[in-house]
Scaffold this motif. Sequence first.
Motif, PDB file in Angstrom:
ATOM      1  N   PHE A 119       0.784  -1.228   0.000  1.00  0.00           N
ATOM      2  CA  PHE A 119       0.000   0.000   0.000  1.00  0.00           C
ATOM      3  C   PHE A 119       0.817   1.279   0.000  1.00  0.00           C
ATOM      4  O   PHE A 119       0.444   2.245  -0.675  1.00  0.00           O
ATOM      5  CB  PHE A 119      -0.996  -0.024   1.174  1.00  0.00           C
ATOM      6  CG  PHE A 119      -2.311  -0.607   0.764  1.00  0.00           C
ATOM      7  CD1 PHE A 119      -2.371  -1.888   0.256  1.00  0.00           C
ATOM      8  CD2 PHE A 119      -3.471   0.132   0.842  1.00  0.00           C
ATOM      9  CE1 PHE A 119      -3.562  -2.433  -0.147  1.00  0.00           C
ATOM     10  CE2 PHE A 119      -4.671  -0.405   0.444  1.00  0.00           C
ATOM     11  CZ  PHE A 119      -4.733  -1.686  -0.051  1.00  0.00           C
ATOM     12  N   PRO A 120       1.922   1.325   0.730  1.00  0.00           N
ATOM     13  CA  PRO A 120       2.708   2.570   0.641  1.00  0.00           C
ATOM     14  C   PRO A 120       3.113   2.885  -0.805  1.00  0.00           C
ATOM     15  O   PRO A 120       3.126   4.053  -1.196  1.00  0.00           O
ATOM     16  CB  PRO A 120       3.916   2.278   1.512  1.00  0.00           C
ATOM     17  CG  PRO A 120       3.430   1.286   2.485  1.00  0.00           C
ATOM     18  CD  PRO A 120       2.450   0.444   1.745  1.00  0.00           C
TER      19      PRO A 120
ATOM     20  N   PHE B 184       1.533   2.110  -3.445  1.00  0.00           N
ATOM     21  CA  PHE B 184       0.314   2.548  -4.099  1.00  0.00           C
ATOM     22  C   PHE B 184       0.029   4.005  -3.756  1.00  0.00           C
ATOM     23  O   PHE B 184      -0.256   4.839  -4.618  1.00  0.00           O
ATOM     24  CB  PHE B 184      -0.809   1.627  -3.629  1.00  0.00           C
ATOM     25  CG  PHE B 184      -2.046   1.740  -4.426  1.00  0.00           C
ATOM     26  CD1 PHE B 184      -3.213   2.186  -3.834  1.00  0.00           C
ATOM     27  CD2 PHE B 184      -2.064   1.400  -5.765  1.00  0.00           C
ATOM     28  CE1 PHE B 184      -4.372   2.282  -4.558  1.00  0.00           C
ATOM     29  CE2 PHE B 184      -3.213   1.494  -6.498  1.00  0.00           C
ATOM     30  CZ  PHE B 184      -4.384   1.939  -5.897  1.00  0.00           C
ATOM     31  N   ILE B 185       0.162   4.261  -2.469  1.00  0.00           N
ATOM     32  CA  ILE B 185      -0.103   5.626  -2.001  1.00  0.00           C
ATOM     33  C   ILE B 185       0.881   6.596  -2.626  1.00  0.00           C
ATOM     34  O   ILE B 185       0.499   7.676  -3.111  1.00  0.00           O
ATOM     35  CB  ILE B 185       0.006   5.690  -0.456  1.00  0.00           C
ATOM     36  CG1 ILE B 185      -1.148   4.927   0.175  1.00  0.00           C
ATOM     37  CG2 ILE B 185       0.011   7.113   0.027  1.00  0.00           C
ATOM     38  CD1 ILE B 185      -1.029   4.807   1.658  1.00  0.00           C
TER      39      ILE B 185
ATOM     40  N   TYR C 259       2.487   6.304  -5.337  1.00  0.00           N
ATOM     41  CA  TYR C 259       2.224   6.469  -6.770  1.00  0.00           C
ATOM     42  C   TYR C 259       1.078   7.444  -7.002  1.00  0.00           C
ATOM     43  O   TYR C 259       1.162   8.355  -7.825  1.00  0.00           O
ATOM     44  CB  TYR C 259       1.903   5.092  -7.372  1.00  0.00           C
ATOM     45  CG  TYR C 259       1.767   5.117  -8.861  1.00  0.00           C
ATOM     46  CD1 TYR C 259       0.511   5.183  -9.464  1.00  0.00           C
ATOM     47  CD2 TYR C 259       2.885   5.092  -9.682  1.00  0.00           C
ATOM     48  CE1 TYR C 259       0.387   5.221 -10.837  1.00  0.00           C
ATOM     49  CE2 TYR C 259       2.767   5.116 -11.052  1.00  0.00           C
ATOM     50  CZ  TYR C 259       1.514   5.189 -11.620  1.00  0.00           C
ATOM     51  OH  TYR C 259       1.399   5.228 -12.979  1.00  0.00           O
TER      52      TYR C 259
ATOM     53  N   CYS D 233      -0.218   9.667  -4.953  1.00  0.00           N
ATOM     54  CA  CYS D 233      -0.186  11.007  -4.379  1.00  0.00           C
ATOM     55  C   CYS D 233       0.946  11.857  -4.902  1.00  0.00           C
ATOM     56  O   CYS D 233       0.927  13.068  -4.761  1.00  0.00           O
ATOM     57  CB  CYS D 233      -0.064  10.911  -2.857  1.00  0.00           C
ATOM     58  SG  CYS D 233      -1.405   9.966  -2.184  1.00  0.00           S
TER      59      CYS D 233
END
Lengths: 558, 186
Positions: free
Chosen positions: B15-16, B18-19, B21, B23
């Motif tokens: 998830f980090p 993903f985040i 990417y 943000c």
Amino acid sequence: MFEEASEVLENMLKWSFPLSLVLFLVLVCPLRAEAAHEFSVYRMQQYDLQGQTYGSRNAILNTEARTVDAEVLSRRCVMVRLADFSYEKYQKALRQSAGAVVIILPQNMSTMPQDIVQQFMELEPELLATETIVPVYFALEDEELLSIYTQTQISSSSQGSSSAAEGTSRLLLHTATANGFQMVTSGAQSKAVSDWAITSLEGRLTGAGGEDLPTIVLVAHYDSFGVAPWLSYGADSNGSGVAVLLELARLFSRLYSYKRTHAGYNLLFFLSGGGKFNYQGTKRWLEDNLDHTDSSLLQDNVAFVLCLDTLGNSDNLHLHVSKPPKEGSPQHALLRELETVAAHQHPDLKFSMVHKKINLADDTLAWEHERFGIRRLPAFTLSHLESHRSPARHSIMDMRPHVDLTKLSRNTKVIAEALARVIYNLTEKASYVRISQHLQVQEDQLASLVDWLTAQPRAAQLLDKDSSIVNTLEYYLSRYLKDVKRHLVRADKRDPEFVFYDQLKQTMNAYRVKPAIFDLLLAVCIASYLGVLYLAVQNFGLLYGFLRRVTAPRVKQH
Amino acid sequence: MTLFHFGNCFSLAYFPYFITYKCSGLSEYNAFWRCVQAGATYLFVQLCKMLFLATFFPTWEGGAGVYDFVGEFMKATVDLADLLGLHLVMSRNAGKGEYKIMVAAMGWATAELIMSRCIPLWVGARGIEFDWKYIQMSFDSNISLVHYIAMAAVVWMFTRYDLPKSFRLPVTILLGLCVYKGFLME
């Protein structure tokens, strides 16, 4: 973003079909995790005798571990140490339909105090008598198992005290992060072993002087019995009996090899298997010899049959008979000689005769001589135990330290002398002296025999016709006796007298697991962490501006 | 421990990325394909490194406890190839300005994540036995994401010709630290 991602992935997948196939195979392959600890467990006996079922029925296990003082025991594996074991706790576990019971035995049994050992020996038949669906296992203790046990004990007892005055949040945290253990056994469900052959061995020494000589039969059963087959070493019962028989075979074969001492009696030695299962080996041997053969030593003149059972300890010696011997018969002669030898040469030995009628209404016969008695052959059993119900005959605690070598060799001497007196009809002392030089019992021979016999478990379920013990016994007999033959007993197909089951030794894995709440807790933590991260990244600009402001004065100075 | 636990570790690891990417605005620049290219370069560089190590550094037949300083030093030097790879990605990959760094680092770190963490997590975290190391592994991937972003930034700074002289030294030191990080920790 997802559209272009899917496009890209589609392209990639088209060209990498083999790779995805491999990936698929990897994904569906069965898991094999490494366990916290792996150890061997030995299952409790499971057998059918004459239609009656005994012992634990089940074998597979995949349950959480608990110790016996926990509240909830159902569908859990109950772990108990030998020191804390008692019948009430066992019953409690069974009543609550526990998943399994594992009894942890110390590596070295001699460290246990005698009263606990004695108590367990008395419990063994009771454990077997109640037929249970719950698998019962025995494991030998080592450091890791002990640590698993103490950890389980702590968590079990803490669950019980949930009404303590701790804050609920702390308690929740504690139960969520506690270390639990999942016990899993390898192996399948137990099933009946088909076509198991119980082997018995016979050998003979032919007497001098033609036909129609009287026969003396010496019998000992070589298998052992205990609550767990893989742990039953049977040192005293009946390792000592086998050792005495083999030593007598050696002595008399020496005597018979000289013309002067070649007596007029045939000696028949028989090592029977399946002795602890109601003397199956002897029963079938007798049937074959008396019913199905035309001529056999057993059909003609049998002087008496002497069965040897548990002779390795104590200062008592009992001759168990089903009918008191008549005056003038060879049995009476043996009885008299035994009394004389014991009284004159070994005053510390107390010899007596015990008379017990054969009770055919009982489930199992008491002593081996009763098998012969049923077929009208004169027989008795010599043993240091007074009663056939003595727990020492069926215990896993019966290990090498139970056999006292000096007493065993003394008993062997007594038996050898008494037999020699009967065989050579010795009434005066002079001719006895001639014989006695050949009657030296070798104590180290006895010692090595007993050591070898107790080095591995000798339960009847573990000794098939190719086992090393049977082969070694056959070899040993053939060194001293002639006509050494094997005799096999297989259970009848339609109405089996005995049925054995497999899966007696398995490997149990203990996996460290966390309770389900822990997963939830972890999920909550991760979600909050991700939330914080998201916020940090969103507002990264703020952080950046802050840093610039902090480092700006330095730049300006420069 | 269970599939749920696997899900936990997976989300902690992925998830980090993903985040980051979403943000950092990369999605607005259609940079997904470029990230994948950066990841492919990572694979290529790793392959070259492995071949090089296997050919020129035979297994050291020494005592079990002694640490072969020289050998490990040489092996760590090979990790310079990592930096070269990053530089290659950033110079070839057309990206605008600072986004080059982000693209290169994201692609690189994601490729490393997939290659080195996916399978242990799948096989290990789904098993019955629980071990803290899977959570550690997932968290470690977060840290390596930050590490790769920093490394890419430092490489980029190194190659800038208009960098003030005084910054050169710290930049080179930081680069050296990146390369020999594993070596120094021993």
